[in-house]
Write an enzyme that holds these catalytic residues in place. Sequence first.
Site, PDB file in Angstrom:
ATOM      1  N   TRP A   1       2.652   8.090  -2.168  1.00  0.00           N
ATOM      2  CA  TRP A   1       4.110   8.291  -2.349  1.00  0.00           C
ATOM      3  C   TRP A   1       4.353   9.208  -3.548  1.00  0.00           C
ATOM      4  CZ3 TRP A   1       7.302   7.020  -6.495  1.00  0.00           C
ATOM      5  CH2 TRP A   1       8.679   7.021  -6.254  1.00  0.00           C
TER       6      TRP A   1
ATOM      7  N   ASN B   1     -10.964  -2.018  -5.901  1.00  0.00           N
ATOM      8  CA  ASN B   1     -10.144  -1.083  -6.698  1.00  0.00           C
ATOM      9  C   ASN B   1     -10.815  -0.639  -7.999  1.00  0.00           C
ATOM     10  OD1 ASN B   1      -6.918  -2.502  -5.716  1.00  0.00           O
ATOM     11  ND2 ASN B   1      -8.012  -0.767  -4.896  1.00  0.00           N
TER      12      ASN B   1
ATOM     13  N   ARG C   1       1.936  -5.053   6.004  1.00  0.00           N
ATOM     14  CA  ARG C   1       1.196  -3.980   5.315  1.00  0.00           C
ATOM     15  C   ARG C   1       2.030  -2.702   5.380  1.00  0.00           C
ATOM     16  NH1 ARG C   1      -5.041  -2.365   4.667  1.00  0.00           N
ATOM     17  NH2 ARG C   1      -4.614  -0.667   3.244  1.00  0.00           N
TER      18      ARG C   1
ATOM     19  N   ASP D   1       0.820  -1.220   0.000  1.00  0.00           N
ATOM     20  CA  ASP D   1       0.000   0.000   0.000  1.00  0.00           C
ATOM     21  C   ASP D   1       0.858   1.277   0.000  1.00  0.00           C
ATOM     22  OD1 ASP D   1      -2.329   1.436   0.037  1.00  0.00           O
ATOM     23  OD2 ASP D   1      -2.652   1.262   2.186  1.00  0.00           O
TER      24      ASP D   1
HETATM   25  C1  FPP Z   1      -1.790   0.146  -3.473  1.00  0.00           C
HETATM   26  O1  FPP Z   1      -1.360   1.483  -3.463  1.00  0.00           O
HETATM   27  C2  FPP Z   1      -1.273  -0.541  -4.651  1.00  0.00           C
HETATM   28  C3  FPP Z   1      -2.025  -1.029  -5.683  1.00  0.00           C
HETATM   29  C4  FPP Z   1      -3.513  -0.921  -5.729  1.00  0.00           C
HETATM   30  C5  FPP Z   1      -1.398  -1.668  -6.839  1.00  0.00           C
HETATM   31  C6  FPP Z   1      -0.186  -2.479  -6.511  1.00  0.00           C
HETATM   32  C7  FPP Z   1       0.391  -2.974  -7.753  1.00  0.00           C
HETATM   33  C8  FPP Z   1       1.722  -3.087  -7.983  1.00  0.00           C
HETATM   34  C9  FPP Z   1       2.763  -2.725  -7.000  1.00  0.00           C
HETATM   35  C10 FPP Z   1       2.136  -3.624  -9.290  1.00  0.00           C
HETATM   36  C11 FPP Z   1       2.353  -5.117  -9.167  1.00  0.00           C
HETATM   37  C12 FPP Z   1       2.560  -5.696 -10.521  1.00  0.00           C
HETATM   38  C13 FPP Z   1       2.420  -6.996 -10.793  1.00  0.00           C
HETATM   39  C14 FPP Z   1       2.613  -7.471 -12.167  1.00  0.00           C
HETATM   40  C15 FPP Z   1       2.065  -7.955  -9.763  1.00  0.00           C
HETATM   41  P1  FPP Z   1      -2.457   2.605  -3.579  1.00  0.00           P
HETATM   42  O2  FPP Z   1      -2.643   2.976  -5.004  1.00  0.00           O
HETATM   43  O3  FPP Z   1      -3.699   2.149  -2.871  1.00  0.00           O
HETATM   44  O4  FPP Z   1      -1.774   3.774  -2.816  1.00  0.00           O
HETATM   45  P2  FPP Z   1      -2.531   4.858  -1.915  1.00  0.00           P
HETATM   46  O5  FPP Z   1      -3.087   4.114  -0.749  1.00  0.00           O
HETATM   47  O6  FPP Z   1      -1.431   5.769  -1.531  1.00  0.00           O
HETATM   48  O7  FPP Z   1      -3.576   5.476  -2.770  1.00  0.00           O
END
Ligand code: FPP
Length: 267
Positions: free
Chosen positions: A37, A80, A200, A32
Amino acid sequence: MRSRNISTKENSKLSNSIDKLRVPKHIAIIMDGNGRWAIKKGLPRSFGHNKGVSVLKEIIKASKSLECNVLTVYAFSTENWTRPSKEVDFLINLFEKVLKKEISEIHQESIKISFIGDLSPFPKALKSIINSSESLTKNNKDFTLNICVNYGGRQEIVKAARKIAIKSCSGEINPSDIDEQLFNSELLTSGINDPELLIRTSGEKRISNFLLWQLAYSEIYITDVMWPDFNENEFLKAIIDYQSRDRRFGGIQSLPKDSCKNPNYSS
Ligand code: FPP
């Protein structure tokens, strides 16, 4: 290869603090903080997701070298879809692009890749690369990477209950046959041992519909570090913290320090 921003001095100190015999065999991760970031740096949220991919690669390497052989990561939840379509499309394209680019190295590294979740709403191209990646790597033995996409723990439990109800109505099983083991066998994670540790990032203190059944007795480690800033050293800190825990599984006696398994429930 060690990432450039990692302190090598700290890395050897942390590595030396780990009891190699008590590393969890299965770690689940809620990656997360990608969006926040990026925004903090004045960048579009997509930069955070891109950086998140390279962090995931670093953590797979670190995990493999510690003989933690299974990682289950939350890449896209059933919730999401409510994000702006631009971000949803970006993530879907990112999964496809990363798989295409990395699959031969993943295979060479003897990593088995599995996707957990309802793939049906994803575009054909993504489903196709997912299927070919899973079949190419299905016999790889050194490491398993489970990627949860369009995954929700409640949905998984409801689907398992429905399958059991159908079997029960058709007479294939008796209601009295239904126990934890049978229920577990109908989950999407059937055949995978429960994670001993959940990490997490980004400081949020919730499990957000991730592996609701499977995390029943997992130790939980929450760090304020955002996923794009997470690295091998942060991963080692999580394992060191895990090794300080007293795992009693609801009993009053600690299990022997070398035990990773819940004696009350074998999956
Ligand atoms: C959460 O951060 C992250 C995600 C919803 C996506 C995670 C995906 C990756 C790291 C790519 C992985 C790739 C593969 C091929 C497995 P957020 O967007 O919820 O961050 P925030 O809480 O700051 O909004």
